[in-house]
Design a protein around this motif. Structure first.
Motif, PDB file in Angstrom:
ATOM      1  N   GLU A  18      64.722  67.077  78.958  1.00  0.00           N
ATOM      2  CA  GLU A  18      63.026  66.785  79.056  1.00  0.00           C
ATOM      3  C   GLU A  18      62.597  67.510  80.499  1.00  0.00           C
ATOM      4  O   GLU A  18      61.581  67.772  80.909  1.00  0.00           O
ATOM      5  N   THR A  44      63.638  71.547  74.296  1.00  0.00           N
ATOM      6  CA  THR A  44      63.632  70.608  73.067  1.00  0.00           C
ATOM      7  C   THR A  44      64.916  70.735  72.340  1.00  0.00           C
ATOM      8  O   THR A  44      65.261  71.818  72.170  1.00  0.00           O
ATOM      9  N   LYS A 103      62.362  70.895  80.207  1.00  0.00           N
ATOM     10  CA  LYS A 103      61.462  71.162  79.225  1.00  0.00           C
ATOM     11  C   LYS A 103      62.035  71.886  78.182  1.00  0.00           C
ATOM     12  O   LYS A 103      61.606  73.062  77.711  1.00  0.00           O
TER      13      LYS A 103
END
Length: 515
Positions: A136, A141, A139
């Motif tokens: 996270e 996923t 950034k």
């Protein structure tokens, strides 16, 4: 082969300034009390060889006693032994899985990770949960497929930033740096980073290419910066070789044209291109240029960033003063050191560039309170740059703060009460001053005069006889001859009082309670 639990027991003991029970250690390591008792026999012998003592007290627990420099030496030895040990700890698995997710050309499968790490699939699922905050932060996923396939999605520069952080914390990093320092490093054909398909011979070859490029820039770097530049170059090399490229906006590339280190970066890249017959784009060169800018000295920093560094320095110091209820106004050394660190750090904050801090274990072990204060102040940087600040960066702030607090430490204002002859008293005072730099003996009194002495602003009373004094100042009866065993016992007590007097968090709490 080194027993990892043996190292874990020592680590736990060093993390505690006071006694810790065997039961607490066994619960933390999830083994029986008997196992820990057996381990402590080995620990005791090993500590003796390194000028430290394992002290056991029935009903109280165990602790390590010895000089601070001996403890630091043991920490360094433990790091070396960790590099030689087989490691399947949760931290190792987190690093391994994180690297595999980024580097795997196709989907990773949970059962494959479980087999590679000798754990159950359920454990891999838990490890993925532990990895989630880092993903996270960068950034990135994580996608899970029905057939247990795993893949990640994110920007290439974020992949590389995460790889840099993971490789900095991998045990293989010590071998990587050893190969840089020693051109004759003996290779064994083993993987340096377990999750990376490059053996030590290949990495050594890569490092030799850059060393033989005769790039004068590399010779200007201190070891920590040199290690980071070479590791960053290695990450860029393996990503470009596998067809993964970064992207930068045209305005940002245009801005970089007026910044330093382009030619130095280009020469490093050209050495790799000529030897490996691969091509780096202009964007890749500019991306690497940013990393070199992030390591520059304060004198090379642009004027606007110098002003920004001064502003941030003032804001951080003000935040620390608020936490500690203490003024650093006269500490020009703190302001200067913090400013010098922040000048290049601003580039790192803006572009999410990680930095290695080789002292993290020592900082978190020896300066826990200072680190917590530095971490609490990091919101100033996070809010300005809209990006998380790594623990490594915060660790450097903690070091600057710790050094400032060391400079601010004051000795224990002590009264010595002695009923012996003048010569015996002088000898005792000299012994105390020699053995205990933490003491400032401001007065010597006899049992006849002491009751009239003004004890305001006194921290400690040492006496060669029992006395009843009408105050709450710590009172210690000492042997007038002060044998070695007396000195060892007294050292523990005085150190405790000295630390309490100079503990910034404790003083802040006491001042709040007094209001």
């Amino acid at each position: 082969m080194v027993n990892n639990r043996f190292l874990d027991v020592i680590k736990i003991l060093l993390e505690h300034d006071d006694y810790i029970t065997i039961n607490a250690i066994s619960k933390r390591l999830q083994v029986s009390n008997k196992t820990i008792r057996n381990d402590l026999k080995q620990v005791e012998e090993w500590l003796k060889e390194n000028d430290l003592t394992l002290v056991k007290k029935t009903g109280v627990g165990v602790t390590i006693l010895g000089k601070q420099d001996a403890k630091v030496h043991v920490m360094h030895l433990m790091q070396q032994k960790n590099a030689q040990s087989i490691d399947y700890s949760p931290q190792f698995r987190k690093i391994y899985i994180g690297m595999r997710l980024i580097l795997c050309p196709q989907n990773c499968r949970i059962y494959e990770l479980a087999n590679e790490l000798y754990v159950s699939r359920a454990t891999i699922h838990k490890d993925l949960l532990a990895l989630a905050p880092m993903l996270e932060t960068y950034k990135i996923t994580l996608h899970r497929k029905n057939n247990n396939g795993l893949s990640v999605e994110g920007k290439e520069r974020n992949y590389r930033a995460m790889l840099l952080e993971l490789m900095n914390h991998d045990n293989g990093y010590q071998k990587f740096t050893a190969m840089i320092k020693d051109p004759d490093f003996p290779c064994t054909g083993d993987f340096v980073f377990p999750a990376l398909d490059y053996i030590d011979d290949e990495i050594k070859e890569f490092l030799q290419v850059l060393k033989h490029s005769e790039n004068s820039y590399l010779h200007t770097l201190l070891c920590p910066s040199l290690f980071q530049v070479l590791l960053h170059l290695f990450i860029c090399f393996i990503r470009v070789r596998e067809g993964h490229y970064v992207s930068l906006s045209d305005p940002f590339i245009e801005e970089l044209k007026s910044k330093p280190f382009y030619e130095e970066t280009k020469k490093l890249i050209q050495a790799l291109e000529e030897y490996y017959h691969i091509s780096f784009s202009e964007t890749e060169i500019r991306y690497l240029q940013v990393f070199l800018i992030s390591l520059q000295s304060s004198s090379d920093t642009a004027k606007d960033e110098q002003e920004e560094a001064r502003e941030l320095s003032d804001l951080l110091i003000a935040e620390w003063e608020k936490h500690l209820n203490y003024s650093f106004h006269e500490d020009t050394e703190l302001k200067s050191a913090l400013y010098a660190h922040l000048c290049p750090a601003i580039t790192r904050f803006r572009h999410g560039i990680s930095i290695e801090n080789p002292l993290m274990y020592e900082i978190k072990t020896l300066y826990k309170n200072t680190f917590s204060i530095a971490k609490a102040s990091a919101h100033i940087l996070t809010e300005r740059y809209q990006a998380p600040i790594s623990d490594e960066e915060i660790g450097y702030f903690a070091l600057h703060l710790a050094m400032a607090l060391e400079r601010a430490k004051k000795p224990l204002r002590t009264v010595l009460i002695c009923h012996d002859s003048s010569s015996a008293t002088k000898l005792l005072k000299r012994k105390l001053m020699t053995q205990f730099p933490e003491l400032d003996i401001v007065a010597v009194q006899s049992y006849l005069t002491v009751h009239d002495f003004p004890f305001h602003e006194i921290d400690l009373i040492l006496s060669t006889m029992e006395l009843n004094l009408d105050n709450d100042i710590p009172f210690i009866v000492i042997n007038p001859l002060l044998y070695d065993c007396d000195i060892a016992h007294l050292k523990t007590i005085i150190t405790s009082y000295f630390q309490k007097k100079n503990d910034p968090l404790l003083k802040a709490v006491q001042q709040k309670q007094a209001r």
